[in-house]
Design an enzyme around this catalytic site. Structure first.
Site, PDB file in Angstrom:
ATOM      1  N   TYR A 143      26.915  26.650  26.011  1.00  0.00           N
ATOM      2  CA  TYR A 143      27.804  27.489  25.506  1.00  0.00           C
ATOM      3  C   TYR A 143      28.029  27.261  24.075  1.00  0.00           C
ATOM      4  O   TYR A 143      27.816  28.361  23.320  1.00  0.00           O
ATOM      5  CB  TYR A 143      29.211  27.362  26.190  1.00  0.00           C
ATOM      6  CG  TYR A 143      30.299  28.104  25.719  1.00  0.00           C
ATOM      7  CD1 TYR A 143      30.381  29.572  26.242  1.00  0.00           C
ATOM      8  CD2 TYR A 143      31.321  27.901  24.906  1.00  0.00           C
ATOM      9  CE1 TYR A 143      31.119  30.390  25.886  1.00  0.00           C
ATOM     10  CE2 TYR A 143      32.411  28.716  24.602  1.00  0.00           C
ATOM     11  CZ  TYR A 143      32.341  29.891  25.348  1.00  0.00           C
ATOM     12  OH  TYR A 143      33.230  31.195  24.993  1.00  0.00           O
ATOM     13  N   LYS A 147      26.556  30.049  21.246  1.00  0.00           N
ATOM     14  CA  LYS A 147      27.363  30.623  20.484  1.00  0.00           C
ATOM     15  C   LYS A 147      26.900  30.425  18.911  1.00  0.00           C
ATOM     16  O   LYS A 147      27.102  31.503  18.112  1.00  0.00           O
ATOM     17  CB  LYS A 147      28.839  30.343  20.702  1.00  0.00           C
ATOM     18  CG  LYS A 147      29.230  30.726  21.818  1.00  0.00           C
ATOM     19  CD  LYS A 147      29.606  32.305  22.116  1.00  0.00           C
ATOM     20  CE  LYS A 147      30.448  32.603  23.087  1.00  0.00           C
ATOM     21  NZ  LYS A 147      30.389  34.292  23.444  1.00  0.00           N
ATOM     22  N   THR A 208      45.035  18.245  22.859  1.00  0.00           N
ATOM     23  CA  THR A 208      45.904  19.537  22.375  1.00  0.00           C
ATOM     24  C   THR A 208      44.978  20.754  22.467  1.00  0.00           C
ATOM     25  O   THR A 208      43.694  20.590  22.274  1.00  0.00           O
ATOM     26  CB  THR A 208      46.255  19.385  20.976  1.00  0.00           C
ATOM     27  OG1 THR A 208      45.409  19.310  19.928  1.00  0.00           O
ATOM     28  CG2 THR A 208      47.294  18.070  20.762  1.00  0.00           C
ATOM     29  N   ARG A 275      42.558  20.889  19.241  1.00  0.00           N
ATOM     30  CA  ARG A 275      42.142  22.157  18.683  1.00  0.00           C
ATOM     31  C   ARG A 275      43.294  23.121  18.083  1.00  0.00           C
ATOM     32  O   ARG A 275      44.161  23.329  18.804  1.00  0.00           O
ATOM     33  CB  ARG A 275      41.329  22.831  19.793  1.00  0.00           C
ATOM     34  CG  ARG A 275      40.731  23.939  19.416  1.00  0.00           C
ATOM     35  CD  ARG A 275      39.709  24.798  20.406  1.00  0.00           C
ATOM     36  NE  ARG A 275      38.887  24.147  20.850  1.00  0.00           N
ATOM     37  CZ  ARG A 275      38.451  24.284  22.203  1.00  0.00           C
ATOM     38  NH1 ARG A 275      38.980  24.925  22.920  1.00  0.00           N
ATOM     39  NH2 ARG A 275      37.349  23.890  22.774  1.00  0.00           N
TER      40      ARG A 275
HETATM   41  N1  UDP Z   1      42.477  20.635  31.542  1.00  0.00           N
HETATM   42  C1  UDP Z   1      43.393  20.068  32.586  1.00  0.00           C
HETATM   43  N2  UDP Z   1      43.489  20.724  33.670  1.00  0.00           N
HETATM   44  C2  UDP Z   1      43.048  21.563  34.197  1.00  0.00           C
HETATM   45  C3  UDP Z   1      41.911  22.431  33.483  1.00  0.00           C
HETATM   46  C4  UDP Z   1      41.817  22.104  32.181  1.00  0.00           C
HETATM   47  O1  UDP Z   1      43.995  19.196  32.119  1.00  0.00           O
HETATM   48  O2  UDP Z   1      43.106  22.034  35.291  1.00  0.00           O
HETATM   49  C5  UDP Z   1      42.430  20.315  30.127  1.00  0.00           C
HETATM   50  C6  UDP Z   1      40.560  20.204  29.760  1.00  0.00           C
HETATM   51  O3  UDP Z   1      40.266  18.825  30.161  1.00  0.00           O
HETATM   52  C7  UDP Z   1      41.058  20.778  28.300  1.00  0.00           C
HETATM   53  C8  UDP Z   1      42.013  21.719  28.106  1.00  0.00           C
HETATM   54  O4  UDP Z   1      42.803  21.481  29.430  1.00  0.00           O
HETATM   55  O5  UDP Z   1      41.397  19.311  27.538  1.00  0.00           O
HETATM   56  C9  UDP Z   1      41.763  22.848  27.895  1.00  0.00           C
HETATM   57  O6  UDP Z   1      40.715  23.314  28.942  1.00  0.00           O
HETATM   58  P1  UDP Z   1      39.972  24.754  29.181  1.00  0.00           P
HETATM   59  O7  UDP Z   1      39.149  24.593  30.248  1.00  0.00           O
HETATM   60  O8  UDP Z   1      41.169  25.589  29.327  1.00  0.00           O
HETATM   61  O9  UDP Z   1      39.405  25.269  27.902  1.00  0.00           O
HETATM   62  P2  UDP Z   1      38.688  24.247  26.754  1.00  0.00           P
HETATM   63  O10 UDP Z   1      39.620  24.528  25.498  1.00  0.00           O
HETATM   64  O11 UDP Z   1      38.433  23.255  27.061  1.00  0.00           O
HETATM   65  O12 UDP Z   1      37.487  25.301  26.612  1.00  0.00           O
END
Ligand code: UDP
Length: 310
Positions: A143, A147, A208, A275
């Site tokens: 990904y 991108k 975050t 982030r």
């Molecule tokens: N995450 C979590 N539980 C979940 C799904 C995601 O704690 O059920 C965490 C994941 O490990 C990451 C953050 O939430 O640190 C954001 O994950 P997401 O898949 O939404 O998007 P990303 O920003 O990682 O692409």
């Protein structure tokens, strides 16, 4: 003006379709329905300004268009990692096909890029000038690097063929029309909370993210498409308010009045620790700033999921 929107049946694509039609654009919505859903497009079915094409963006496409918005690609780690070769092909071949079309029609092109181009960032917040910290061979690379290559192509087409290409970098976005099995954190937590299942935090929950409500993002995308002067550099679009995943889980529990338990699961490989967008550029070149804060956006998203699955 006739717009080709790839990924029209997806979460962002469906909101963008609605916004473009409201602004009297004609929209060709292209989607292979691999992660998008026809349900998201039902409300446009009888609109004479909307046409749906069931096609994979990896294949060439030709139509008379004045503008292209290239949004076709699964964005949830669960989905983009399930077929990584297809993911990088979607990004790479998809943008090549769209740039060929833009060049042959003299059309303006907007590419949906991502905060993932910053990888696991070593500075915060992330400005567009930051080159990122990306693992080129990890499980997220299909990904991230896809991108990044797409961004490169947009800027090469601009330099080499004088094409009007514009790139936005989307930070975590949420809202209605997400799929319940999307796998990203906001939809996971809400679906878990309203169905009484355990809330799954990956890692210790100290990582975050900064969450942008979909209507704010769509406003920014339309502004980037319409703004007269090409911004020349990519533009971050996101909400700079930053939360830990533990804080997000607690907010969701509070707003849903759920009795779900929080459980901790292993942190996925290469999961970014922080982030947060620096949006000064978007403020300056687009006069854009997000308006919907987390609690209000979560309420609307909770209502959507309750209606969908309860
Ligand atoms: N995450 C979590 N539980 C979940 C799904 C995601 O704690 O059920 C965490 C994941 O490990 C990451 C953050 O939430 O640190 C954001 O994950 P997401 O898949 O939404 O998007 P990303 O920003 O990682 O692409």
């Amino acid at each position: 003006m006739r717009i080709l929107l790839t990924g029209a049946a997806g979460f962002l694509g469906s909101h963008l379709t609605a916004s473009l039609l409201e602004r009297d654009y004609q929209v060709i919505g292209l989607d292979d329905l691999s992660t998008g859903s026809k349900r998201n497009l039902i409300r446009f079915q009888s609109n004479p300004n909307f046409e749906f094409v069931n096609q994979d963006v990896r294949l060439p496409f030709n139509a008379e268009v004045d503008g292209i918005l290239n949004f076709a690609c699964p964005a949830s780690p669960r989905h983009y990692q399930s077929d990584p070769v297809r993911t990088i092909e979607t990004n790479f071949l998809g943008i090549i096909n769209m740039l060929h079309l833009a060049k042959s029609r003299g059309a303006k092109l907007v590419q949906a890029s991502t905060s993932e181009v910053y990888g696991d960032p070593s500075i915060s917040p992330q400005p567009e000038t930051y080159w990122g910290n990306v693992n080129p061979i990890g499980i997220r690379s299909c990904y991230d690097e896809g991108k990044r290559a797409a961004e490169t192509l947009c800027f090469d087409y601009r330099r080499q063929f004088n094409l009007d290409t514009r790139v936005l970098r989307i930070f975590n976005t949420y809202g209605p029309n997400m799929s319940p099995d999307d796998g990203r954190v906001v939809s996971n937590f809400i679906v878990q909370a309203i169905t009484g299942r355990d809330i799954t935090i990956y890692g210790d929950g100290s990582q975050t993210r900064s969450f942008c409500y979909v209507s704010d993002l769509v406003d920014g995308i339309i502004k980037l498409f319409e703004v007269r002067n090409n911004p020349e550099s990519p533009v971050n679009l996101g909400n700079p308010n930053e939360f830990t995943m533990l804080e997000l889980a607690e907010s969701v529990l509070l707003l849903t009045k759920s009795k779900s338990k929080i459980v901790f699961e292993p942190l996925p490989q290469d999961d970014p620790q922080q982030r947060r967008p620096d949006i000064s550029r978007a403020k300056m070149v687009l006069d854009w700033t997000p308006r919907v804060q987390l609690e209000e956006g979560l309420q609307k998203t909770i209502e959507y999921f309750k209606e969908l699955i309860l």
